[in-house]
Structure formats: C-alpha cells, structure tokens
Design a protein around this motif. Structure first.
Motif, PDB file in Angstrom:
ATOM      1  N   SER A 252     -11.271   4.528 -16.059  1.00  0.00           N
ATOM      2  CA  SER A 252     -10.486   4.069 -14.909  1.00  0.00           C
ATOM      3  C   SER A 252      -9.338   3.152 -15.329  1.00  0.00           C
ATOM      4  N   ALA A 253      -9.508   2.385 -16.383  1.00  0.00           N
ATOM      5  CA  ALA A 253      -8.410   1.526 -16.862  1.00  0.00           C
ATOM      6  C   ALA A 253      -7.270   2.382 -17.394  1.00  0.00           C
ATOM      7  N   CYS A 254      -7.588   3.449 -18.115  1.00  0.00           N
ATOM      8  CA  CYS A 254      -6.549   4.361 -18.614  1.00  0.00           C
ATOM      9  C   CYS A 254      -5.834   5.031 -17.455  1.00  0.00           C
ATOM     10  N   VAL A 255      -6.603   5.428 -16.448  1.00  0.00           N
ATOM     11  CA  VAL A 255      -6.025   6.093 -15.276  1.00  0.00           C
ATOM     12  C   VAL A 255      -5.043   5.164 -14.565  1.00  0.00           C
ATOM     13  N   GLN A 256      -5.341   3.884 -14.518  1.00  0.00           N
ATOM     14  CA  GLN A 256      -4.451   2.925 -13.866  1.00  0.00           C
ATOM     15  C   GLN A 256      -3.244   2.579 -14.737  1.00  0.00           C
ATOM     16  N   LEU A 257      -3.404   2.662 -16.049  1.00  0.00           N
ATOM     17  CA  LEU A 257      -2.295   2.376 -16.952  1.00  0.00           C
ATOM     18  C   LEU A 257      -1.257   3.490 -16.938  1.00  0.00           C
ATOM     19  N   ALA A 258      -1.684   4.733 -16.806  1.00  0.00           N
ATOM     20  CA  ALA A 258      -0.774   5.883 -16.923  1.00  0.00           C
ATOM     21  C   ALA A 258       0.442   5.786 -15.993  1.00  0.00           C
ATOM     22  N   PRO A 259       0.272   5.579 -14.687  1.00  0.00           N
ATOM     23  CA  PRO A 259       1.473   5.509 -13.842  1.00  0.00           C
ATOM     24  C   PRO A 259       2.342   4.293 -14.131  1.00  0.00           C
ATOM     25  N   LEU A 260       1.756   3.228 -14.637  1.00  0.00           N
ATOM     26  CA  LEU A 260       2.555   2.058 -15.002  1.00  0.00           C
ATOM     27  C   LEU A 260       3.456   2.379 -16.191  1.00  0.00           C
ATOM     28  N   LEU A 261       2.933   3.124 -17.148  1.00  0.00           N
ATOM     29  CA  LEU A 261       3.748   3.522 -18.292  1.00  0.00           C
ATOM     30  C   LEU A 261       4.900   4.423 -17.840  1.00  0.00           C
ATOM     31  N   ILE A 262       4.602   5.346 -16.931  1.00  0.00           N
ATOM     32  CA  ILE A 262       5.649   6.226 -16.408  1.00  0.00           C
ATOM     33  C   ILE A 262       6.681   5.411 -15.638  1.00  0.00           C
ATOM     34  N   GLN A 263       6.230   4.493 -14.818  1.00  0.00           N
ATOM     35  CA  GLN A 263       7.137   3.668 -14.008  1.00  0.00           C
ATOM     36  C   GLN A 263       8.094   2.856 -14.885  1.00  0.00           C
ATOM     37  N   THR A 264       7.595   2.382 -16.015  1.00  0.00           N
ATOM     38  CA  THR A 264       8.435   1.573 -16.908  1.00  0.00           C
ATOM     39  C   THR A 264       9.282   2.429 -17.842  1.00  0.00           C
ATOM     40  N   GLY A 265       9.132   3.748 -17.763  1.00  0.00           N
ATOM     41  CA  GLY A 265       9.913   4.633 -18.620  1.00  0.00           C
ATOM     42  C   GLY A 265       9.341   4.818 -20.009  1.00  0.00           C
ATOM     43  N   ASP A 266       8.112   4.341 -20.231  1.00  0.00           N
ATOM     44  CA  ASP A 266       7.476   4.482 -21.538  1.00  0.00           C
ATOM     45  C   ASP A 266       6.747   5.827 -21.595  1.00  0.00           C
ATOM     46  N   LEU A 267       7.532   6.903 -21.646  1.00  0.00           N
ATOM     47  CA  LEU A 267       6.949   8.235 -21.629  1.00  0.00           C
ATOM     48  C   LEU A 267       6.199   8.548 -22.920  1.00  0.00           C
ATOM     49  N   ALA A 268       6.671   8.015 -24.034  1.00  0.00           N
ATOM     50  CA  ALA A 268       5.943   8.198 -25.295  1.00  0.00           C
ATOM     51  C   ALA A 268       4.585   7.506 -25.212  1.00  0.00           C
TER      52      ALA A 268
END
Length: 179
Positions: free
Chosen positions: A81-97
C-alpha cells in the motif's frame, strides 16, 4: 476533529469540538511541524512520515509528500500500500523514471501477492502509465486474477476497476468500459 483529555487515568473530562472552515490549509502546517518534531525524536516510525506525507499532499506540496512516502516504502518494504500511494506522487512530480523503477520493483517484490486485493493494488500501480512487455503481462495477469467474483467482498469494485484498467492499457476499450 480535536480531542483533548486532561487526565490520563479517566478521571478528567474529554473535550470534543468540531470546526469547519473554508481554508483547507488551516491547521495542516501545524500538523506538519508537530510531525516533523516527532520524526526527529523517532526517525524510524513509518506512520509519522505517512501522516506528514498526507498533510503535504493536502497542501499540494507534492515533492515533500513523495519524499515522505518514499521513506515509508523504505521503512515498510513489505507493505504494497505504501508503494501504491507513492506511485501517483512520483507521476505528479514528473519523476517518471522513479515511477518506472517503483513499478518494476513492486511487480518483483509483491509476486505472488498475498491476496486478490493486493493483486489489484499492484496491478493499478503498474498500470497508472502505459506498460510494455513483461511488465504489462505481469500487471494484466494480476488484474485478471483479482477480478474474479468468487471473492465478492467490499474490495470487488476496486479489483474490477484494475481489470478495466488492464483492458484499457491493452487497447480493449469496450471491455475496459464493461469492467
């Protein structure tokens, strides 16, 4: 909601109050300050970072929210669940890598998942952005397994959404809409 208890042994009153405001940020900065102080005292408590990440996200401070959620992932490596919550935050910040690394890691780390709801969570994480090759196959397989109605609990709609997302990512738009 604030609850204040003056006497820990139950002898004192408990004061409960509800406040409504149009200012959505009111109080969140103070919560962030309090959590920051607690984190300094107990830097290994994942739930302090989790709470602060939520507060940052509510203030649209995406980079700080992502940094704290990444710390939660580090401290609780077995929690999908922590990974699931991190994923959209990475996308939102533009950290696609960073998102792609997280997707790859999650598909490896949580295979096989512990239950159908976990399968759906990992599938949704993996399919937030288009996937290819083995990662797409893995995510689709997880979504397929998760969508079965034989386990019809409160998580079924989220599992079926994962199946719909998998169909969408495969270009099967009619099936995606049906799911």
């Amino acid at each position: 909601l604030a609850v204040l208890s003056q006497d820990a042994d139950g002898g004192g009153p408990i004061d409960v109050r509800l406040y409504m405001t149009q200012d959505r940020s009111l109080g969140r900065s103070q919560v962030i300050e309090e959590l920051s102080q607690l984190i300094q005292q107990e830097p290994k408590r994942a739930f302090l970072y989790l709470g602060r990440s939520y507060a940052f996200a509510h203030l649209a401070r995406w980079s700080e929210a992502a940094a704290d959620m990444a710390k939660v992932v580090e401290l609780l490596p077995s929690e999908d669940s922590a990974c699931v919550q991190l994923a959209p935050l990475l996308i939102q910040t533009g950290d696609l890598a960073g998102y792609r690394r997280l997707r790859h890691d999650a598909l490896q780390r949580f295979a096989p998942p512990v239950d159908r709801n976990a399968e759906a969570r990992v599938a949704r994480l993996a399919l937030l952005l288009p996937a290819e090759g083995d990662e797409l196959k893995q995510a689709v397989s997880l979504a397929d397994d998760a969508a079965f109605e034989d386990y019809a609990d409160a998580g079924l709609p989220a599992r079926q959404f994962a199946k719909g997302l998998a169909e969408f990512r495969q270009g099967q738009f009619a099936q995606a809409a049906a799911w």
